[in-house]
Design an enzyme around this catalytic site. Structure first.
Site, mmCIF file in Angstrom:
data_model
loop_
_atom_site.group_PDB
_atom_site.id
_atom_site.type_symbol
_atom_site.label_atom_id
_atom_site.label_comp_id
_atom_site.label_asym_id
_atom_site.label_seq_id
_atom_site.Cartn_x
_atom_site.Cartn_y
_atom_site.Cartn_z
ATOM 1 N N ASP A 89 0.844 -1.196 0.000
ATOM 2 C CA ASP A 89 0.000 0.000 0.000
ATOM 3 C C ASP A 89 0.877 1.244 0.000
ATOM 4 O O ASP A 89 0.615 2.212 -0.724
ATOM 5 C CB ASP A 89 -0.910 0.008 1.232
ATOM 6 C CG ASP A 89 -2.234 -0.679 0.990
ATOM 7 O OD1 ASP A 89 -2.772 -0.543 -0.120
ATOM 8 O OD2 ASP A 89 -2.746 -1.338 1.910
ATOM 9 N N VAL A 90 1.913 1.228 0.822
ATOM 10 C CA VAL A 90 2.809 2.382 0.903
ATOM 11 C C VAL A 90 3.552 2.586 -0.412
ATOM 12 O O VAL A 90 3.646 3.708 -0.925
ATOM 13 C CB VAL A 90 3.802 2.205 2.070
ATOM 14 C CG1 VAL A 90 4.843 3.320 2.062
ATOM 15 C CG2 VAL A 90 3.063 2.188 3.399
#
Length: 412
Positions: free
Chosen positions: A183-184
């Site tokens: 996600d990051v």
């Protein structure tokens, strides 16, 4: 150009955005992590970000414990410097507001399921036709073709990308990373893509659609591990904390606990074994080159740890750093924050009364600022609606550049 609501006209407004993206307006229709992380980075750099939530709020508001003053720290970690308005897109009036907001923005970011915005007229084709100036970034889990129906959870992508097969002990089960790493990484890719599209818009005068998905970002983020497969036909395996191509490179047992030692070349290895009192290991034919050290890992590790047992992890860290060998004890996250503070890195920033991990980017003229605390659901509705109402009509393909006022959100 209309003045932002509540702007007093004072010569200096300490709450006004001043970063390199000041003047940019971002309509943030994303939720959870990848999109909110990207928009927080843009907000840190001075963009005015309007966070559009459902009336129930971003999912991460309920992801607790842990909490600070009753608010999920997960939510707090990726939503500073934003304003919130709650809109039910199934409500005609709210949908009209959503359209006005998107049309007033420079950037539109969303992570709806593929096809989920068609009925609201906010799909890529409709956006491109109605607002050709807009940079539109869509984030999905697995793309819009064969993976369109798959939910985009980071844990699933850690499984499908192969990360779990290279994470964990060599004789243990596949293991996930300690954070939602993909996600990051996708959020970082989204921020870079938006900035590139904005730069191109300066040349062409047109916006464009940017498609991102967690699976592709994950494979990109696997760098040398994925490269081993596609370029070398080699399937990496779990090796615990050992690097597949470098040795010594990882944790080694000292008298009290493990110390991480990283030797990326022969010179560093020579300094390491000299500090350990065994300089002859540098010319031993088993260990003289990186390839030979990798071949004889077990023998070398035993020899190194025999000597490391004479001191503590902290003692060896200090001694090895003095001779130019990278070394560090294994720290908790709290210890890592404290270590950054010792180094003068200022890892904690105050965002409207909420402690937050500081943005890592340092600018010499236009520094990152922390104007607003992570907002409550619908906290800035009146301000945002007033701004939309007061905006001057725009010509097709350009926003006015006026933004909602930069009044700090109430501390939690």
């Amino acid at each position: 150009m209309t003045r932002p609501p509540h702007d007093t006209g004072a010569e200096e407004d300490r709450t006004a955005p001043s970063g390199p993206l000041a003047g940019l307006v971002v309509a943030d229709f994303s939720r959870v992590l990848a999109g909110p992380y990207a928009t927080m980075l843009l907000a840190d750099l001075g963009a005015t970000v309007v966070k559009v939530e459902s009336p129930g709020g971003d999912d991460t508001r309920e992801w607790r414990p842990p909490v600070r003053d009753g608010v999920s720290t997960y939510y707090l970690s990726v939503n500073r410097n934003k304003r919130s308005i709650a809109l039910n897109l199934k409500d005609p009036e709210d949908l009209a507001t959503a359209h006005r907001l998107v049309g007033a923005a420079d950037v539109f970011i969303e992570n709806f399921k593929p096809g989920g915005l068609v009925k609201f007229g906010l799909d890529p084709e409709s956006v491109a036709e109605r607002w050709p100036h807009l940079v539109h970034a869509s984030i999905t889990g697995f793309g819009t073709a064969g993976g369109a129906g798959l939910p985009g959870y980071d844990m699933l992508v850690q499984a499908t990308s192969g990360l779990m097969t290279v994470t964990g002990a060599a004789d243990g089960p596949p293991q996930k990373a300690g954070v939602a790493i993909f996600d990051v990484i996708t959020g970082l890719h989204a921020a870079v893509g938006v900035l590139a599209a904005l730069r191109e818009r300066e040349i062409s005068g047109k916006g464009q659609h940017i498609a991102l998905n967690l699976q592709s970002s994950a494979l990109s983020g696997l760098v040398n591990a994925a490269g081993a497969v596609v370029a070398g036909g080699v399937e990496p395996r779990r090796m615990g904390n050992i690097h597949p191509s470098l040795f010594p490179y990882g944790p080694f047992a000292a008298a009290d606990r493990e110390v991480v030692i990283t030797c990326g070349n022969d010179a560093q290895f020579g300094r390491l074994v000299a500090a350990l009192g065994a300089p002859g290991l540098a010319t031993d034919e088993r260990f003289a080159t990186m390839e030979q050290r990798n071949t004889h890992r077990g023998e070398l590790q035993a020899l190194l740890e025999e000597r490391l047992a004479a001191g503590t992890a902290d003692e060896w860290t200090q001694r090895l750093r003095e001779v130019g060998v990278p070394a560090a004890p294994i720290m908790s996250i709290g210890e890592g924050v404290a270590f950054a503070e010792e180094l003068g890195l200022d890892p904690v920033a105050d965002a409207g009364g909420v402690p937050t991990v500081a943005d890592p980017m340092g600018f010499s003229r236009t520094p990152v600022d922390y104007r607003l605390a992570p907002p409550g659901v619908d906290e800035h509705r009146a301000e945002i609606l007033a701004w939309l109402e007061d905006r001057e009509p725009t010509t097709a393909g350009a926003s006015t550049g006026a933004q909602p006022s930069e009044e700090p959100a109430r501390p939690r």
